[in-house]
Design a protein around this motif. Structure first.
Motif, PDB file in Angstrom:
ATOM      1  N   LYS A   1       0.763  -1.252  -0.024  1.00 23.12           N
ATOM      2  CA  LYS A   1      -0.021  -0.069  -0.045  1.00 23.12           C
ATOM      3  C   LYS A   1       0.818   1.249  -0.095  1.00 23.12           C
ATOM      4  O   LYS A   1       1.638   1.234   0.766  1.00 23.12           O
ATOM      5  CB  LYS A   1      -1.031   0.099   1.186  1.00 23.12           C
ATOM      6  CG  LYS A   1      -1.632   1.134   1.137  1.00 23.12           C
ATOM      7  CD  LYS A   1      -2.520   1.638   2.615  1.00 23.12           C
ATOM      8  CE  LYS A   1      -3.438   2.715   2.494  1.00 23.12           C
ATOM      9  NZ  LYS A   1      -3.977   3.085   3.776  1.00 23.12           N
TER      10      LYS A   1
ATOM     11  N   LYS B   1      -2.435  15.141   3.864  1.00 22.75           N
ATOM     12  CA  LYS B   1      -3.753  14.902   4.139  1.00 22.75           C
ATOM     13  C   LYS B   1      -4.575  15.945   4.518  1.00 22.75           C
ATOM     14  O   LYS B   1      -5.895  16.168   4.339  1.00 22.75           O
ATOM     15  CB  LYS B   1      -4.267  13.867   4.926  1.00 22.75           C
ATOM     16  CG  LYS B   1      -3.733  12.271   4.226  1.00 22.75           C
ATOM     17  CD  LYS B   1      -3.466  11.077   5.087  1.00 22.75           C
ATOM     18  CE  LYS B   1      -4.797  10.714   5.547  1.00 22.75           C
ATOM     19  NZ  LYS B   1      -4.828   9.367   6.241  1.00 22.75           N
TER      20      LYS B   1
ATOM     21  N   HIS C   1      -9.866  12.025   2.168  1.00 18.26           N
ATOM     22  CA  HIS C   1     -10.465  12.052   3.534  1.00 18.26           C
ATOM     23  C   HIS C   1     -11.128  13.257   3.893  1.00 18.26           C
ATOM     24  O   HIS C   1     -11.867  13.204   4.521  1.00 18.26           O
ATOM     25  CB  HIS C   1      -9.142  11.752   4.655  1.00 18.26           C
ATOM     26  CG  HIS C   1      -8.590  10.298   4.635  1.00 18.26           C
ATOM     27  ND1 HIS C   1      -9.543   9.429   5.277  1.00 18.26           N
ATOM     28  CD2 HIS C   1      -7.620   9.810   4.000  1.00 18.26           C
ATOM     29  CE1 HIS C   1      -8.779   8.134   5.164  1.00 18.26           C
ATOM     30  NE2 HIS C   1      -7.768   8.383   4.325  1.00 18.26           N
TER      31      HIS C   1
ATOM     32  N   ASP D   1      -8.069  11.057   9.246  1.00 20.36           N
ATOM     33  CA  ASP D   1      -8.079   9.670   8.716  1.00 20.36           C
ATOM     34  C   ASP D   1      -9.465   9.157   9.240  1.00 20.36           C
ATOM     35  O   ASP D   1      -9.925   8.729  10.280  1.00 20.36           O
ATOM     36  CB  ASP D   1      -7.169   8.916   9.264  1.00 20.36           C
ATOM     37  CG  ASP D   1      -7.141   7.490   8.437  1.00 20.36           C
ATOM     38  OD1 ASP D   1      -6.329   7.353   7.216  1.00 20.36           O
ATOM     39  OD2 ASP D   1      -7.855   6.550   8.604  1.00 20.36           O
TER      40      ASP D   1
ATOM     41  N   THR E   1     -10.957   6.212   8.489  1.00 17.90           N
ATOM     42  CA  THR E   1     -10.923   4.734   8.830  1.00 17.90           C
ATOM     43  C   THR E   1     -10.196   4.522   9.914  1.00 17.90           C
ATOM     44  O   THR E   1      -9.828   3.106  10.112  1.00 17.90           O
ATOM     45  CB  THR E   1     -10.574   4.098   7.574  1.00 17.90           C
ATOM     46  OG1 THR E   1      -9.500   4.330   7.002  1.00 17.90           O
ATOM     47  CG2 THR E   1     -11.837   4.064   6.641  1.00 17.90           C
TER      48      THR E   1
ATOM     49  N   GLY F   1      -6.998   5.673  11.272  1.00 17.30           N
ATOM     50  CA  GLY F   1      -5.310   5.851  11.215  1.00 17.30           C
ATOM     51  C   GLY F   1      -4.559   4.870  11.626  1.00 17.30           C
ATOM     52  O   GLY F   1      -4.864   3.780  11.202  1.00 17.30           O
TER      53      GLY F   1
ATOM     54  N   LYS G   1      -4.907   0.629  11.425  1.00 22.07           N
ATOM     55  CA  LYS G   1      -4.064   0.027  10.369  1.00 22.07           C
ATOM     56  C   LYS G   1      -3.227  -1.298  11.165  1.00 22.07           C
ATOM     57  O   LYS G   1      -3.082  -2.330  10.666  1.00 22.07           O
ATOM     58  CB  LYS G   1      -2.853   0.940  10.173  1.00 22.07           C
ATOM     59  CG  LYS G   1      -2.025   0.567   9.035  1.00 22.07           C
ATOM     60  CD  LYS G   1      -0.679   1.546   8.683  1.00 22.07           C
ATOM     61  CE  LYS G   1      -1.373   2.866   8.429  1.00 22.07           C
ATOM     62  NZ  LYS G   1      -1.871   2.862   6.879  1.00 22.07           N
TER      63      LYS G   1
HETATM   64 MG   LIG Z   1      -5.650   5.258   6.989  1.00 22.17          MG
END
Ligand SMILES: [Mg+2]
Ligand SMILES: Nc1ncnc2c1ncn2[C@@H]1O[C@H](COP(=O)(O)OP(=O)(O)OP(=O)(O)O)[C@@H](O)[C@H]1O
Length: 285
Positions: free
Chosen positions: A10, A19, A59, A234, A236, A238, A242
């Motif tokens: 990724k 971001k 985002h 973020d 989802t 961060g 993850k």
């Molecule tokens: Mg993320």
């Protein structure tokens, strides 16, 4: 099942964009990562690769329209469509930069094939992806707004996609490249404006496994949304989510390993793809 080693990579949104800034994009960085991928392919021609990139600046609309919450978020289908436009904008730029490096992955648009249920993938036909892999091609996916049976729609992270794919494709290695050197055992603050003395930043964790996973999660939770560049930007989850998803993968597939590495430092992604020790290693034991 093919004997050729499979790697998931990724290119994180924090790596390809700032971001916090709409439409920001680090074209030269993405191009260099593309070159590192090509070098890895040349050195290990047997390697199969599923490539992904994060949402990055997408985002921002996702936050604005609460796209992850679906219809309950209030942004409606218009919010869904606007979030996707931004995702596709990032995607287009990633494809352009990779092409400049001579890398031509084949885009499989997640929104067109994933069905989620309460934020997790419920259905995803992977036969096209598997066919591409056997043809020696590099499928490309990305974090995306997808349909959700409960919420109407939601945001599905690349890590969630990797977790789903891992059950079917059994990757040897999962490399998550972002803008930090690895997972830090404390909260990571954004760089403060006008600060003259650099904040002392110890090395990131060398390894997360079943012996320290719970403790690491506690530390990440304590950081919470106070973090100005991670979870706060973020949708989802961060770094916390993850690490959670990565550990979920290695706990189900105990011979596979994950790595969180920095893509900002040249050569790190290349070495991580080849299996060298870089960043934070995530393993079952
Ligand atoms: Mg993320
Ligand atoms: N303890 C921590 N260790 C490392 N990074 C952390 C930590 N806490 C918060 N972060 C933040 O998490 C960010 C990485 O998570 P994020 O989900 O933003 O990455 P990404 O995968 O590159 O982006 P995207 O989700 O858009 O693809 C880093 O930029 C960092 O600022």
């Amino acid at each position: 099942v093919s004997a050729r080693p499979l790697i998931f990579l990724k290119i994180g949104g924090s790596l390809i964009c700032d971001k916090r800034t709409p439409h920001s994009f680090r074209a030269a960085t993405v191009r260099r990562i593309g070159e590192e991928i090509r070098t890895a392919q040349a050195r290990q021609p047997e390697m199969r690769l599923v490539l992904a990139h994060g949402g990055g600046a997408a985002h921002l609309p996702a936050q604005r329209y609460s796209t992850r919450e679906g219809l309950a978020g209030g942004g409606g289908w218009r919010g869904f469509a606007l979030t996707r436009r931004c995702v596709l904008d990032v995607n287009r730029r990633v494809l352009d930069s990779l092409a400049r490096a001579g890398l031509y992955p084949i885009l499989l648009s997640p929104s067109a094939s994933i069905l989620a249920r309460d934020g997790r993938i419920a259905r995803w036909d992977t036969s096209v992806m598997e066919r591409l892999l056997s043809a020696g091609q590099v499928p490309l996916i990305h974090g995306d707004a997808v349909l959700d049976a409960r919420r109407g729609f939601t945001i599905c992270s690349t890590e969630e996609m990797f977790s789903f794919l891992a059950d079917r494709l059994e990757p040897l290695r999962i490399v998550l490249a972002c803008d930090v050197e690895g997972v830090y055992p404390y909260r990571v603050f954004p760089v403060e404006r006008g600060r003259t003395r650099a904040r002392v930043r110890p090395a990131p964790l060398e390894r997360i496994d079943r012996s320290n996973f719970a403790t690491v999660m506690e530390h990440l939770r304590a950081g919470g949304r106070a973090d100005g560049t991670g979870a706060a930007h973020d949708v989802t989850g961060g770094m916390l989510a993850k690490v959670e998803r990565l550990f979920e993968i290695v706990s189900r597939h105990r011979s596979s390993e994950g790595r969180v590495v920095s893509g900002l430092r040249p050569g790190v992604v290349l070495r991580a793809l080849l299996g060298c020790a870089e960043g934070t290693l995530v393993r079952w034991d």
